[in-house]
Design a protein around this motif. Structure first.
Motif, PDB file in Angstrom:
ATOM      1  N   ALA A   1     -50.790 -15.787  42.739  1.00 10.30           N
ATOM      2  CA  ALA A   1     -51.138 -15.134  43.997  1.00 10.30           C
ATOM      3  C   ALA A   1     -51.251 -13.622  43.826  1.00 10.30           C
ATOM      4  O   ALA A   1     -52.128 -12.974  44.408  1.00 10.30           O
ATOM      5  N   TYR A   2     -50.369 -13.064  43.014  1.00  8.39           N
ATOM      6  CA  TYR A   2     -50.402 -11.615  42.770  1.00  8.39           C
ATOM      7  C   TYR A   2     -51.716 -11.200  42.113  1.00  8.39           C
ATOM      8  O   TYR A   2     -52.372 -10.243  42.551  1.00  8.39           O
ATOM      9  N   LEU A   3     -52.116 -11.910  41.067  1.00  7.76           N
ATOM     10  CA  LEU A   3     -53.362 -11.575  40.379  1.00  7.76           C
ATOM     11  C   LEU A   3     -54.566 -11.760  41.291  1.00  7.76           C
ATOM     12  O   LEU A   3     -55.518 -10.975  41.239  1.00  7.76           O
TER      13      LEU A   3
ATOM     14  N   LEU B   1     -44.477  -8.024  48.280  1.00  9.06           N
ATOM     15  CA  LEU B   1     -43.925  -8.669  47.086  1.00  9.06           C
ATOM     16  C   LEU B   1     -44.486 -10.074  47.024  1.00  9.06           C
ATOM     17  O   LEU B   1     -44.221 -10.900  47.901  1.00  9.06           O
ATOM     18  N   LEU B   2     -45.285 -10.353  45.994  1.00 12.84           N
ATOM     19  CA  LEU B   2     -45.889 -11.677  45.817  1.00 12.84           C
ATOM     20  C   LEU B   2     -45.125 -12.413  44.726  1.00 12.84           C
ATOM     21  O   LEU B   2     -45.057 -11.942  43.582  1.00 12.84           O
TER      22      LEU B   2
ATOM     23  N   VAL C   1     -43.012 -10.507  52.036  1.00 16.88           N
ATOM     24  CA  VAL C   1     -42.800 -11.360  50.863  1.00 16.88           C
ATOM     25  C   VAL C   1     -43.637 -12.617  51.034  1.00 16.88           C
ATOM     26  O   VAL C   1     -43.508 -13.339  52.029  1.00 16.88           O
ATOM     27  N   ILE C   2     -44.498 -12.888  50.035  1.00 19.30           N
ATOM     28  CA  ILE C   2     -45.373 -14.070  50.073  1.00 19.30           C
ATOM     29  C   ILE C   2     -45.006 -14.984  48.911  1.00 19.30           C
ATOM     30  O   ILE C   2     -44.970 -14.550  47.757  1.00 19.30           O
ATOM     31  N   GLY C   3     -44.715 -16.231  49.214  1.00 19.83           N
ATOM     32  CA  GLY C   3     -44.370 -17.191  48.166  1.00 19.83           C
ATOM     33  C   GLY C   3     -44.200 -18.574  48.740  1.00 19.83           C
ATOM     34  O   GLY C   3     -44.421 -18.801  49.937  1.00 19.83           O
TER      35      GLY C   3
END
Length: 435
Positions: free
Chosen positions: A61-63, A55-56, A7-9
């Motif tokens: 960050a996801y895009l 999971l971003l 998980v990145i956030g």
């Protein structure tokens, strides 16, 4: 076996996810915080082999990670729309008593905002301040968009989905609200990730057949005895048996230089980097026998996989010596593997079938043209584009375009001149995008 989830956030998003994650013991979760978009890529590169999926938590960050395209694992994100956007708007309307015209937005598409306002039965005028968001847009530019509107008195508050933009706006004294994922959306995402992981396990267990065609007799002018031919086949068979062990498969020789390897989709997916590259195979590199082509077929049965493999081999041979192609169970074709001009197309499409009847161009060729447009991210192509990506002669490409032009599917829209000393190339707008 637990699902290894990365998980990145930022801290605010991670805190919300941590509250929910205890409800899902099927996951083993590792959390990563980041400061810049480049951090996202660095984290994925460093821990790719220790995770099953990512999971971003920030859409930005996801895009960025999707555009980078370097991860072999599935990337998930929680859409910052629907309930998440409604929650933020309710907070603004209830606590700050602001009108929609007093607010500026970023990241959330304009159409989503309009749809959300309509569902909430909120009236709005002609102007809604929404930043035209692109993944290449610097964070400073997004901040500046909100700040300039506020400084000029056009808005009274900003709504952002990006933690760093919120911090910058707060530092500049701009009233700002951040869209955060709601718990319902997080629970829904955990359910989707669990389902996708199990579907992937089933998919990786699908039957895969790989058919190789070799040129066993290297010297066409030499006269071979039957014993010599048999000996060459034995030497090649031994190398292919070693390869079959690597992909946990079994080998079947059918003669005339053709060999079938029966294995699973997951094994071939791993050795080809998710069907993107040709693997470095020691047994083949040391072989004096020349590979003509390789076809990979995926299917729900051995018969279907074998049929798809021979179809892939036929397509691969059209791309030249040593080409690898794959036909999936949905009849989607991808290849040549390892090539910059790799395309994804299909032999089957009802819409393209109608165009095929009009133009006498095969569905596969029409699908390849759509694949070229997707690869180049444009609907404007030249005959040289078709020739380069489809590995055909320029005159053959021009004939294809001429047939499409006669039916109004290819429309001349201009010229390009990539080489100042060369002749300009005609550009055509291809009306195949809706097919």
């Amino acid at each position: 076996m637990k699902i290894r989830l990365g998980v990145i956030g930022d801290e605010a998003c991670i805190n919300i996810v941590e509250e929910i994650s205890n409800e899902y013991p099927e996951f083993s979760i590792r959390y990563f915080t980041f400061n810049t978009m480049e951090d996202t890529v660095s984290i994925i590169q460093a821990y790719e082999d220790e995770t099953d999926m990512w999971l971003l938590l920030e859409p930005y960050a996801y895009l960025y990670a999707k555009e980078w395209g370097g991860s072999r694992k599935q990337l998930f994100h929680i859409p910052y729309r629907g309930a998440s956007l409604f929650k933020t708007l309710c907070e603004i309307f209830y606590n700050a008593n602001l009108a929609i015209q007093d607010i500026s937005f970023d990241t959330v598409p304009y159409s989503d905002i309009k749809r959300g306002l309509a569902e909430m039965n909120i009236q709005y005028g002609d102007t809604i301040f929404v930043n035209d968001f692109f993944v290449q847009t610097p964070v400073n530019e997004i901040f500046q968009y909100h700040y300039d509107l506020w400084k000029n008195g056009k808005i009274k508050a900003a709504v952002t989905c990006i933690g760093k933009v919120k911090d910058m706006l707060m530092g500049a004294g701009v009233p700002v609200y951040r869209v955060l994922p709601v718990r319902l959306s997080i629970r829904s995402m955990f359910y989707n990730m669990f389902r996708e992981f199990n579907l992937q396990i089933v998919q990786d267990a699908q039957i895969a057949v790989q058919v190789f065609e070799f040129c066993i007799l290297n010297d066409d002018e030499k006269v071979y005895s039957t014993d010599e031919i048999y000996n060459e086949e034995i030497k090649l068979t031994q190398k292919l048996i070693a390869y079959a062990r690597k992909v946990r498969g079994s080998l079947k020789a059918v003669g005339q230089g053709k060999f079938f390897v029966f294995t699973t989709r997951g094994s071939l997916k791993s050795i080809t980097d998710d069907f993107r590259t040709i693997p470095s195979i020691e047994e083949f590199e040391a072989s004096e026998h020349k590979l003509i082509a390789c076809g990979i077929g995926i299917g729900l049965s051995a018969y279907e996989a074998e049929f798809n493999a021979t179809t892939a081999l036929r397509d691969a041979k059209r791309y030249g010596k040593g080409a690898w192609m794959i036909v999936f169970d949905d009849k989607t074709v991808t290849g040549p593997l390892g090539k910059k001009e790799q395309l994804t197309y299909s032999h089957f499409s009802d819409a393209l079938q109608n165009i095929s009847c009009q133009t006498s161009i095969s569905v596969a060729t029409l699908s390849k043209i759509i694949g070229i447009m997707e690869q180049k991210k444009t609907d404007r192509l030249s005959a040289q584009d078709l020739a380069q990506y489809m590995h055909i002669l320029p005159r053959s490409a021009r004939r294809i375009i001429a047939r499409l032009e006669n039916c109004g599917i290819a429309i001349e829209v201009g010229e390009e001149n990539p080489n100042p000393r060369g002749r300009p190339r005609k550009l055509y707008c291809m009306k195949l995008g809706q097919a």
